[in-house]
Write a protein that holds these residues in place. Structure first.
Motif, PDB file in Angstrom:
ATOM      1  N   ASP A   1       0.902  -1.075   0.092  1.00  0.00           N
ATOM      2  CA  ASP A   1      -0.036  -0.084  -0.008  1.00  0.00           C
ATOM      3  C   ASP A   1       0.893   1.213  -0.163  1.00  0.00           C
ATOM      4  N   ALA A   2       1.110   1.611  -1.128  1.00  0.00           N
ATOM      5  CA  ALA A   2       2.119   2.817  -1.436  1.00  0.00           C
ATOM      6  C   ALA A   2       1.658   4.074  -0.614  1.00  0.00           C
ATOM      7  N   GLU A   3       0.401   4.277  -0.937  1.00  0.00           N
ATOM      8  CA  GLU A   3      -0.244   5.605  -0.222  1.00  0.00           C
ATOM      9  C   GLU A   3      -0.128   5.547   1.256  1.00  0.00           C
ATOM     10  N   LEU A   4      -0.466   4.269   1.937  1.00  0.00           N
ATOM     11  CA  LEU A   4      -0.525   4.186   3.249  1.00  0.00           C
ATOM     12  C   LEU A   4       1.006   4.329   3.810  1.00  0.00           C
ATOM     13  N   PHE A   5       2.046   3.841   2.975  1.00  0.00           N
ATOM     14  CA  PHE A   5       3.372   3.882   3.308  1.00  0.00           C
ATOM     15  C   PHE A   5       3.734   5.536   3.386  1.00  0.00           C
ATOM     16  N   GLY A   6       3.356   6.290   2.250  1.00  0.00           N
ATOM     17  CA  GLY A   6       3.523   7.679   2.366  1.00  0.00           C
ATOM     18  C   GLY A   6       2.956   8.424   3.394  1.00  0.00           C
ATOM     19  N   GLU A   7       1.626   8.000   4.016  1.00  0.00           N
ATOM     20  CA  GLU A   7       0.915   8.345   5.003  1.00  0.00           C
ATOM     21  C   GLU A   7       1.801   8.461   6.314  1.00  0.00           C
ATOM     22  N   HIS A   8       1.990   7.055   6.485  1.00  0.00           N
ATOM     23  CA  HIS A   8       2.783   6.794   7.696  1.00  0.00           C
ATOM     24  C   HIS A   8       4.264   7.587   7.975  1.00  0.00           C
ATOM     25  N   GLY A   9       4.930   7.772   6.470  1.00  0.00           N
ATOM     26  CA  GLY A   9       5.943   8.431   6.726  1.00  0.00           C
ATOM     27  C   GLY A   9       5.882  10.047   7.129  1.00  0.00           C
ATOM     28  N   MET A  10       4.898  10.567   6.777  1.00  0.00           N
ATOM     29  CA  MET A  10       4.478  11.975   6.844  1.00  0.00           C
ATOM     30  C   MET A  10       4.275  12.053   8.338  1.00  0.00           C
ATOM     31  N   ARG A  11       3.419  11.038   8.895  1.00  0.00           N
ATOM     32  CA  ARG A  11       2.984  11.331  10.059  1.00  0.00           C
ATOM     33  C   ARG A  11       4.191  11.027  11.232  1.00  0.00           C
ATOM     34  N   ALA A  12       5.200  10.294  10.886  1.00  0.00           N
ATOM     35  CA  ALA A  12       6.307  10.161  11.763  1.00  0.00           C
ATOM     36  C   ALA A  12       7.060  11.331  11.781  1.00  0.00           C
ATOM     37  N   LEU A  13       7.372  11.865  10.420  1.00  0.00           N
ATOM     38  CA  LEU A  13       7.632  13.086  10.553  1.00  0.00           C
ATOM     39  C   LEU A  13       7.133  14.225  11.160  1.00  0.00           C
ATOM     40  N   LEU A  14       6.111  14.177  11.355  1.00  0.00           N
ATOM     41  CA  LEU A  14       5.226  15.323  12.052  1.00  0.00           C
ATOM     42  C   LEU A  14       5.659  14.864  13.438  1.00  0.00           C
ATOM     43  N   ALA A  15       5.470  13.625  14.072  1.00  0.00           N
ATOM     44  CA  ALA A  15       5.871  13.390  15.427  1.00  0.00           C
ATOM     45  C   ALA A  15       7.253  13.920  15.817  1.00  0.00           C
ATOM     46  N   VAL A  16       8.210  13.390  14.822  1.00  0.00           N
ATOM     47  CA  VAL A  16       9.646  14.050  15.233  1.00  0.00           C
ATOM     48  C   VAL A  16       9.724  15.374  15.473  1.00  0.00           C
ATOM     49  N   LEU A  17       9.054  16.311  14.521  1.00  0.00           N
ATOM     50  CA  LEU A  17       9.116  17.721  14.758  1.00  0.00           C
ATOM     51  C   LEU A  17       8.203  18.066  15.797  1.00  0.00           C
ATOM     52  N   ASP A  18       7.309  17.505  16.234  1.00  0.00           N
ATOM     53  CA  ASP A  18       6.582  17.964  17.691  1.00  0.00           C
ATOM     54  C   ASP A  18       7.564  17.078  18.823  1.00  0.00           C
ATOM     55  N   GLY A  19       8.318  16.662  18.737  1.00  0.00           N
ATOM     56  CA  GLY A  19       9.148  16.140  19.702  1.00  0.00           C
ATOM     57  C   GLY A  19       8.395  14.636  20.484  1.00  0.00           C
ATOM     58  N   ARG A  20       7.550  13.866  19.569  1.00  0.00           N
ATOM     59  CA  ARG A  20       6.779  12.871  19.896  1.00  0.00           C
ATOM     60  C   ARG A  20       7.560  11.669  19.458  1.00  0.00           C
ATOM     61  N   THR A  21       6.997  10.421  20.340  1.00  0.00           N
ATOM     62  CA  THR A  21       7.587   9.266  19.430  1.00  0.00           C
ATOM     63  C   THR A  21       6.838   8.858  18.445  1.00  0.00           C
ATOM     64  N   PRO A  22       7.310   8.598  17.033  1.00  0.00           N
ATOM     65  CA  PRO A  22       6.521   7.962  16.215  1.00  0.00           C
ATOM     66  C   PRO A  22       5.840   6.690  16.520  1.00  0.00           C
ATOM     67  N   HIS A  23       4.788   6.296  15.895  1.00  0.00           N
ATOM     68  CA  HIS A  23       4.076   5.077  15.977  1.00  0.00           C
ATOM     69  C   HIS A  23       5.440   3.939  15.335  1.00  0.00           C
ATOM     70  N   GLU A  24       5.349   2.895  15.968  1.00  0.00           N
ATOM     71  CA  GLU A  24       6.044   1.868  15.627  1.00  0.00           C
ATOM     72  C   GLU A  24       5.320   0.640  14.959  1.00  0.00           C
ATOM     73  N   GLY A  25       6.109  -0.175  14.402  1.00  0.00           N
ATOM     74  CA  GLY A  25       5.493  -1.421  13.634  1.00  0.00           C
ATOM     75  C   GLY A  25       5.237  -1.258  11.985  1.00  0.00           C
ATOM     76  N   ASP A  26       5.776  -2.430  11.472  1.00  0.00           N
ATOM     77  CA  ASP A  26       5.711  -2.516  10.019  1.00  0.00           C
ATOM     78  C   ASP A  26       4.309  -2.384   9.605  1.00  0.00           C
ATOM     79  N   ILE A  27       4.128  -1.870   8.347  1.00  0.00           N
ATOM     80  CA  ILE A  27       2.668  -1.923   7.666  1.00  0.00           C
ATOM     81  C   ILE A  27       2.682  -3.351   6.878  1.00  0.00           C
ATOM     82  N   PRO A  28       1.484  -3.931   7.183  1.00  0.00           N
ATOM     83  CA  PRO A  28       1.339  -5.119   6.716  1.00  0.00           C
ATOM     84  C   PRO A  28       1.314  -5.145   5.270  1.00  0.00           C
ATOM     85  N   VAL A  29       1.494  -6.435   4.560  1.00  0.00           N
ATOM     86  CA  VAL A  29       1.376  -6.464   3.247  1.00  0.00           C
ATOM     87  C   VAL A  29       0.576  -7.805   2.807  1.00  0.00           C
ATOM     88  N   GLU A  30       0.159  -7.849   1.529  1.00  0.00           N
ATOM     89  CA  GLU A  30      -0.799  -8.908   1.274  1.00  0.00           C
ATOM     90  C   GLU A  30      -0.478  -9.750  -0.065  1.00  0.00           C
TER      91      GLU A  30
END
Length: 338
Positions: free
Chosen positions: A296-325
């Motif tokens: 899921d490329a779009e979900l991959f991009g979403e998680h990447g941006m959310r992780a960066l927002l967490a880094v910028l806010d000083g929060r710990t990004p969500h952990e765990g790999d994105i499932p594939v099928e």
């Protein structure tokens, strides 16, 4: 309010929503949780949409010392996968008032010119594929808040890493082929020194190696249909027992393998089964349709941006790999008796 040439202000939004300007600022700055209700937040967003309100980012950026701009660094756009990554990341960025600049490394996976006079001066952060990691040094992106995609969490340059569960995808492919009865495997591997492709090779060898009387041969090819055609044709024509299953690192390599098999008079899947990894549009354009792993490329991009927002806010990004099928289609079947 009667619309005219005057640009709507936060005061107009506050009046339309029946709230204070402070509440409007909290909601549109995505800092409302725990301070205003969900109902109020939605009323403010709806009023802003109805009025066509856009915050004055220039003024806000001066106050915050931020450009609210993020760079997404990817390999050259040779498939639609990274376009999907961009779409997902841009959607989340826009929700939080950030702009996203796409920078495909012009040499594919090598160094790149700095797209700005100084990336550090013009950007708040970077999201980068490990396949384009060499480009980071040239743009000094490794000195900015950085999130790495498809990168080894143990040796990543970034403050956070976001990965698809590629290892599980390869396990699903191997288990599917083993259950069909395949024991002789050819791995058509991407000729790119990248962690994500190292994972594919390692997981395939480990999974297949758990069964007796199995073999895995590897041949490498650039990620192109022509390169895959040449490499697969040479490998399939080599002396000795022919592989019954050809496992490809991505769908483009699989398309080249299809052409190689047919040049040698082999039927798919009667004489050889072929698998890919990506589930690009190409997977259903070839005949028979390709058994592959859906990422899921779009979900991959979403998680990447959310992780960066967490880094910028000083929060710990969500952990765990994105499932594939695994998506099973017509390119795989039990091996023939010969």
């Amino acid at each position: 309010m009667v619309r005219g040439s005057t640009r709507p202000t936060s005061r107009d939004v506050a009046q339309a929503a029946g709230v204070s300007q402070a509440a409007v600022s909290l909601v549109l700055g995505d800092k409302w949780r725990g301070r205003v209700s969900e109902t109020t937040a939605e009323r403010v967003r709806e009023a802003a949409r109805d009025l066509g309100y856009r915050p004055n980012l220039a003024a806000r950026n001066l106050r915050l010392g931020r450009t609210r701009t993020v760079l997404l660094v990817v390999p050259a756009l040779t498939t639609e996968f990274f376009a999907g990554v961009y779409t997902g990341a841009a959607r989340v960025a826009a929700e939080h008032g950030f702009g996203l600049v796409l920078y495909p490394s012009p040499e594919g996976i090598g160094p790149a010119r700095d797209p700005f006079a100084s990336a550090q001066a013009a950007l708040d952060g970077v999201i980068a594929s490990s396949m384009a990691a060499d480009a980071l040094t040239a743009i000094r992106g490794d000195q900015l808040p950085l999130v790495m995609l498809d990168s080894d969490p143990e040796g990543s340059l970034g403050a956070a890493t976001v990965n698809l569960d590629i290892a599980d995808g390869v396990r699903q492919v191997a288990d599917h082929l083993l259950a069909l009865g395949h024991r002789r495997f050819l791995h058509l591997a991407a000729d790119i020194p990248s962690w994500t492709f190292e994972v594919r090779a390692r997981e395939l060898a480990v999974r297949v190696g758990k069964f007796e009387n199995t073999t895995v041969r590897t041949t490498r090819a650039p990620i192109s249909i022509e390169g895959a055609l040449a490499a697969a044709e040479t490998a399939l024509a080599a002396p000795g027992p022919r592989p019954t299953a050809l496992v490809c690192d991505d769908d483009k390599l699989a398309a080249g393998a299809y052409k190689a098999a047919r040049r040698l008079g082999l039927r798919i899947p009667e004489d050889i089964s072929i698998t890919g990894l990506d589930d690009l549009a190409l997977a259903t354009a070839i005949d028979p349709e390709l058994t592959t792993v859906r990422l899921d490329a779009e979900l991959f991009g979403e998680h990447g941006m959310r992780a960066l927002l967490a880094v910028l806010d000083g929060r710990t990004p969500h952990e765990g790999d994105i499932p594939v099928e695994l998506v099973v289609r017509g390119s795989t079947a039990p091996p023939s008796a010969s």
